[in-house]
Design a protein around this motif. Sequence first.
Motif, PDB file in Angstrom:
ATOM      1  N   ALA A 282       1.151  -1.613   0.370  1.00 44.24           N
ATOM      2  CA  ALA A 282       0.350  -0.041  -0.062  1.00 44.24           C
ATOM      3  C   ALA A 282       1.212   1.266  -0.061  1.00 44.24           C
ATOM      4  N   LEU A 283       0.366   1.901  -1.507  1.00 50.89           N
ATOM      5  CA  LEU A 283       1.517   2.858  -1.354  1.00 50.89           C
ATOM      6  C   LEU A 283       0.622   4.570  -0.668  1.00 50.89           C
ATOM      7  N   TRP A 284       0.755   5.483  -0.524  1.00 48.48           N
ATOM      8  CA  TRP A 284       0.055   6.579  -0.602  1.00 48.48           C
ATOM      9  C   TRP A 284       0.457   7.609   0.042  1.00 48.48           C
ATOM     10  N   SER A 285       0.038   8.617  -0.611  1.00 49.21           N
ATOM     11  CA  SER A 285       0.229  10.319  -0.293  1.00 49.21           C
ATOM     12  C   SER A 285      -0.367  10.858  -0.108  1.00 49.21           C
ATOM     13  N   TYR A 286      -0.229  12.192   0.215  1.00 48.20           N
ATOM     14  CA  TYR A 286      -1.776  13.271   0.100  1.00 48.20           C
ATOM     15  C   TYR A 286      -1.239  14.480  -0.527  1.00 48.20           C
ATOM     16  N   GLY A 287      -1.713  15.553  -0.307  1.00 50.51           N
ATOM     17  CA  GLY A 287      -1.382  16.780  -1.486  1.00 50.51           C
ATOM     18  C   GLY A 287      -1.917  17.843  -0.819  1.00 50.51           C
ATOM     19  N   TYR A 288      -2.425  18.870  -1.487  1.00 49.50           N
ATOM     20  CA  TYR A 288      -2.901  20.139  -0.451  1.00 49.50           C
ATOM     21  C   TYR A 288      -4.102  19.539  -0.108  1.00 49.50           C
ATOM     22  N   PHE A 289      -4.335  20.145   1.353  1.00 47.53           N
ATOM     23  CA  PHE A 289      -5.447  20.293   1.984  1.00 47.53           C
ATOM     24  C   PHE A 289      -6.551  21.692   1.966  1.00 47.53           C
ATOM     25  N   VAL A 290      -7.200  20.820   2.276  1.00 54.03           N
ATOM     26  CA  VAL A 290      -8.764  21.846   2.180  1.00 54.03           C
ATOM     27  C   VAL A 290      -8.602  22.306   3.779  1.00 54.03           C
ATOM     28  N   MET A 291      -8.758  24.212   4.322  1.00 54.07           N
ATOM     29  CA  MET A 291      -9.440  24.623   4.963  1.00 54.07           C
ATOM     30  C   MET A 291     -10.345  25.763   4.917  1.00 54.07           C
ATOM     31  N   GLN A 292     -10.424  26.260   4.200  1.00 54.30           N
ATOM     32  CA  GLN A 292     -11.157  27.629   4.451  1.00 54.30           C
ATOM     33  C   GLN A 292     -11.430  27.885   2.990  1.00 54.30           C
ATOM     34  N   PRO A 293     -12.737  28.168   2.304  1.00 50.20           N
ATOM     35  CA  PRO A 293     -12.127  29.321   0.535  1.00 50.20           C
ATOM     36  C   PRO A 293     -10.896  29.882   0.322  1.00 50.20           C
ATOM     37  N   GLU A 294     -11.087  31.404   1.394  1.00 50.79           N
ATOM     38  CA  GLU A 294     -10.314  32.104   1.408  1.00 50.79           C
ATOM     39  C   GLU A 294      -9.311  31.440   1.428  1.00 50.79           C
TER      40      GLU A 294
END
Length: 194
Positions: A72-84
Amino acid sequence: MRRVVATDGSAEQIARAIADTRVEYRVSRAEQSGLPNSSIDLITVAQAAHWFDLDGFYREAGRVARPGAIIALWSYGYFVMQPEIDAIIERFSEGKLQSYWPPESRIIRDHYRTLAFPFPEIEAPAFRMEHAFTLEQLEQYFRSWSGVQCYIDSKGEDPVPAVLDELRREWGDPYTSRTAGFELYLRVGQVRPN
């Protein structure tokens, strides 16, 4: 879980690992783990496979895998927090830093779909992780980005203070934590032992 062996090629990373009696930590490269033949049931790689010599790593995975082992290979990219806030970070990461990301980092932005993966794939459920950041902690996170380091090396200036100034206007109290949601990108398959 009977036994976990956690490896990293960096002695500094291993030194920072959280001690746990169930985990044996080792400094070793993914392509040369030092693990015995046919000894592993599950091989996982978190946010690192895009830096590996994949052919060498996959050979090593086949060597150490028991019959029926899973990778199992996993990664993550950019996060989301609030639109602005998300918009500011998008302009920073894909605007100012766009040409400074190493090619390997682009594999993450492709959600690991362009990563070579020579195993019969197993469909994985969707996963998401969350992490709370103060503005100071977010600054430290930015400084871990390879794109930021490449920018500094190339331009001789630090791009982080400018984005922090912009974020402060939306953030409010810099000591307030905000929760970031990260989508995880997985490639899961069954290893064919060598």
